[in-house]
Scaffold this motif. Structure first.
Motif, short mmCIF file in Angstrom:
data_model
loop_
_atom_site.label_atom_id
_atom_site.label_comp_id
_atom_site.label_asym_id
_atom_site.label_seq_id
_atom_site.Cartn_x
_atom_site.Cartn_y
_atom_site.Cartn_z
N ASN A 1 0.83 -1.22 0.00
CA ASN A 1 0.00 0.00 0.00
C ASN A 1 0.86 1.26 0.00
O ASN A 1 0.49 2.27 0.59
CB ASN A 1 -0.94 0.00 1.22
CG ASN A 1 -0.14 -0.07 2.51
OD1 ASN A 1 1.08 -0.25 2.49
ND2 ASN A 1 -0.81 0.07 3.63
N ASP A 2 2.01 1.18 -0.64
CA ASP A 2 2.94 2.31 -0.66
C ASP A 2 3.20 2.70 -2.11
O ASP A 2 4.12 2.19 -2.74
CB ASP A 2 4.24 1.87 0.05
CG ASP A 2 5.24 3.00 0.18
OD1 ASP A 2 5.14 3.99 -0.58
OD2 ASP A 2 6.13 2.89 1.03
N PRO A 3 2.37 3.60 -2.67
CA PRO A 3 2.46 3.89 -4.10
C PRO A 3 3.84 4.38 -4.54
O PRO A 3 4.30 4.04 -5.63
CB PRO A 3 1.41 4.99 -4.33
CG PRO A 3 0.89 5.37 -3.00
CD PRO A 3 1.33 4.35 -1.99
#
Ligand code: ZN
Length: 283
Positions: free
Chosen positions: A70-72
């Motif tokens: 969830n870390d673009p």
């Protein structure tokens, strides 16, 4: 940039959660050495004390943790790195008849140990040939956008591709040759560094051309973003910002105009032969 069809690299090592590991467990402090000397005085083998102090192997050697899903920003970096892997593998195979060995890319915050000494985020992104790793504190990308006024995803990709360009130089033995030349001609050290840096820019352009030809990664405005970054982080610009004047002898990266010119040369030619900054009569 269009990265929907790009795969994530397996070579990202995420050290951000652990913070700086300098001087942590596993180092031998003055106290330990004194203790070892005292032990020696009392007839105890000092290596026993040193071994005890060293303790279990440093955590650092544990398998690299991958960035969270969830870390673009980390996913972006991982995809760009994957693009450099696929592109350089093809260039090495087709153009050089060699096997490409991909570098690792370390995400860190603040400071981190490297084979080239302590890496600090103030140094900006860098490549260490000693461990074949690219080091990036992602806060540099905020700086690129806010301080250097070079926004855009492709500006960031260009920075990564430039560092990977240094890895390519390492693989091809160029870095070693240049190090030897630098030692023999200290007065030429800066001029040689400029040629190294401009070649890494040319390699970044070459990567962009080949990756786009293979997977259509470029969108309108991307090249301008990269050129904006190349302009913003040219040595003349950086020096003006930090000292208010320009000292050409202290250039190690090349001027903004030179960086733009060599990036474009790689981008427009798509040929590794066009990136020979060392035999170019003018930069
Ligand atoms: Zn560089």
């Amino acid at each position: 940039m269009r990265l929907d069809n790009s795969r994530e690299s397996d070579n990202v090592e995420d050290r951000r959660a652990s913070g700086p590991r300098i001087g942590g467990r596993g180092t031998i402090g003055i106290g330990t050495i004194v203790l070892a000397l005292v032990a020696m005085y009392f007839g105890v083998d000092p290596s026993v004390v040193l071994q005890m102090a060293e303790g279990p192997p440093m955590q650092q050697e544990a398998p690299a943790s991958r960035p969270p899903a969830n870390d673009p920003q980390a996913i972006f970096v991982s995809k760009v790195l994957g693009e450099t892997e696929d592109t350089w593998s093809a260039i090495f195979q087709k153009d050089l008849n060699r096997q490409y060995v991909a570098p690792k890319l370390v995400l860190f915050r603040g400071a981190t140990p490297t084979a080239c000494g302590t890496g600090q985020s103030a140094m900006g992104p860098f490549y260490c040939p000693g461990d074949s790793k690219v080091y990036i504190d992602l806060s540099f990308f905020d700086e690129l956008q806010n301080r250097f006024k070079a926004p855009g995803d492709f500006a960031q990709a260009y920075v990564i591709a430039h560092e990977v360009g240094h890895h390519v130089q390492h693989l091809l033995g160029i870095s070693d040759q240049v190090d030897n030349l630098r030692r023999r001609n200290p007065s030429q050290a800066n001029a040689l560094s400029v040629r190294m840096e401009l070649q890494a820019d040319c390699f970044a352009g070459l990567w962009a051309q080949r990756a786009d030809a293979a997977r259509n990664i470029l969108e309108g405005g991307d090249v301008e973003e990269a050129l904006g970054a190349a302009t913003a982080i040219g040595d003349d610009r950086l020096q003006k910002q930090s000292q208010g004047y320009v000292v050409p002898d202290a250039f190690t990266h090349g001027s903004s105009a030179q960086r733009v010119r060599w990036f474009k040369r790689g981008l427009e030619s798509g040929s590794i032969k066009q990136c020979d900054t060392f035999s170019a009569s003018s930069l």
